[in-house]
Design a protein around this motif. Sequence first.
Motif, PDB file in Angstrom:
ATOM      1  N   ASN A  12       1.618  65.924 -43.082  1.00 26.80           N
ATOM      2  CA  ASN A  12       3.032  66.412 -43.133  1.00 26.80           C
ATOM      3  C   ASN A  12       4.126  65.773 -43.946  1.00 26.80           C
ATOM      4  OD1 ASN A  12       3.352  69.287 -41.360  1.00 26.80           O
ATOM      5  ND2 ASN A  12       2.021  67.973 -40.292  1.00 26.80           N
ATOM      6  N   GLN A  17       7.025  68.278 -43.789  1.00 22.03           N
ATOM      7  CA  GLN A  17       7.140  68.470 -42.414  1.00 22.03           C
ATOM      8  C   GLN A  17       7.158  69.900 -41.926  1.00 22.03           C
ATOM      9  OE1 GLN A  17       6.415  65.858 -41.059  1.00 22.03           O
ATOM     10  NE2 GLN A  17       7.350  63.960 -42.153  1.00 22.03           N
ATOM     11  N   TRP A  20       4.312  71.514 -38.618  1.00 24.64           N
ATOM     12  CA  TRP A  20       4.436  71.537 -37.147  1.00 24.64           C
ATOM     13  C   TRP A  20       4.607  72.740 -36.508  1.00 24.64           C
ATOM     14  CZ3 TRP A  20       2.213  66.775 -36.271  1.00 24.64           C
ATOM     15  CH2 TRP A  20       2.625  65.720 -37.159  1.00 24.64           C
TER      16      TRP A  20
END
Lengths: 421, 95
Positions: A12, A17, A20
């Motif tokens: 990530n 990122q 998630w």
Amino acid sequence: MTRYNAWNVFKNGLTGQKGWDRAWRDPEPRSEYDVIIVGAGLHGLATAYYLAKEHGLKNVAVVEKGWLGGGNAGRNTTIVRSNYMLPGNRQFYEKSLSLWENLTNELNYNVMFSQRAHITLLHSPAARDAAARRYNTMRNTGSDGELWDLAKLKKEVPHLNYNNSRFPIMGAAVQPRAGNARHDAVAWGYARGADMQGVDILQNREVTAIKRENGRVTGVETSRGFIKGKKVALAVAGNSSRLWQMAGFNTLPIETHKLQAFVSEPLKPLLDQVVVFGVGHAHFYISQSDKGGMVFGGDIDWYKSYAQRGNLPLVQDVAECAVSMMPCIGRVRLLRHWSGVMDMSMDGSPFICKTPIDNLYLNAGWNYGGFKASPASGWYFSDLIANDRPDPVIAGHTLDRFQRGYIIDERGAGPDPKLHG
Amino acid sequence: MIRINCPFCGERDHAEFNYGGDATIEYPALDAPVEDWVQAVYERENIRGVQFETWHHQFGCRMWIVVERDTMTHEIHSVRPAHEGIGSALKGAGQ
Ligand SMILES: Cc1cc2nc3c(=O)[nH]c(=O)nc-3n(C[C@H](O)[C@H](O)[C@H](O)COP(=O)(O)OP(=O)(O)OC[C@H]3O[C@@H](n4cnc5c(N)ncnc54)[C@H](O)[C@@H]3O)c2cc1C
Ligand SMILES: [Zn+2]
């Protein structure tokens, strides 16, 4: 649900990122639950987690009036220890400490449990004798405990006031395996772990009534509609009496009081352990958070209150304790202080028990020591709900212990809730 | 700070007082059944809202008083001596 591990952090990190998932859902209630837990604090969430994990009960809801972890779960000073001595408590808190030791792995969530040692300062030969008895009992029942003399204490904790002539420090009782954890992470970890197994966490729904028919509970009325349940379990910390009365009962061996806590501006590393000072009515405990803030607190505000805000005389008391015990923080600025409302029970010990209504269960009376208890509380409460009989460890934590003469009073303070810690 | 209007001393900070507890408890006769004693000693209604409670003016006149206070807002509605007639009895004694 994405697991938290080094590979996913790495992946990530390279992909903005974006990989998630959210940590838990925000579901609509189902038509009926096997178990409804009221209160998404640590005890309610841990109970839901272990119901699903250990007992295969996944059709479970946790109903919360605000947001999860917004009560005492997010307001405590995060001290975890097991230096309880009386039968029942001894085994219960030891079980809790052993669950803490693996909690980060268990939940796949870093609860930042730090076994930095819990140090109780001793100021008189009588206090040292009492501590020797307590800590020897601990050692004889599978726990750890040490008595430190002054030289050892000075070496390990150099910044205390060793020249206090009113309360000279004689040594300390120490539990090396005790320490701190990050309270929010514990709530979030249990919530995520419960949600992953299918538990519905229903936030922003205040329970306003407990519905009964033919001597059984049928579900809970909430601010956003009725929710049907086969079993209902209460874990609402300072509001137990209110829910109890919603269930049609009158009194509990509990009074609601408030406790304040404080955090200072962040400092460079200063204090490696949890240090506790207690003589008569003076009471003070302090540790340093991983961010550097000095986290500390003292006694309750001494009068009954449901207000989640503290009063100034206690701020002064706590500040006086702080500067007399650790003069070096005298000029440190306070960043925030706050308060939480807690069930103070008549003997200072909790209730994990069945009630006169067969499918209603009670988890209450945690005083200001329920943070450390959360894992074992969820463990034994879920077992009670699933199997309808108490484990021997909690068999004494019932409401009728006062009538039977089996009170569990660690402090020996008698039936005055404000005197128990 | 809560300000309590002591019937003997006037309005003072609550820090001068010690909180006692629920003022509505009636202790039963010594030979009453144990259930009645358990109820009086251990069981509390624990009201969120207005309750009658005892306070001790420890750093003042050292009298016990009954305060009618909201446990949610801390607003005080009335204060009176805990023992009926104590005010006039004391006046007599002082003369
Ligand atoms: C300042 C402070 C310091 C403390 N320090 C420590 C410590 O160092 N170590 C330690 O072991 N313990 C400590 N404690 C005690 C510990 O925090 C509590 O015993 C424990 O958190 C209580 O369990 P909980 O987390 O389930 O409670 P909470 O987080 O309070 O959960 C109860 C939940 O029930 C919800 N609720 C209430 N009424 C309703 C309703 N009608 N409908 C739906 N939901 C409802 C509330 O909103 C709340 O979220 C401290 C407490 C305080 C206040
Ligand atoms: Zn007075």
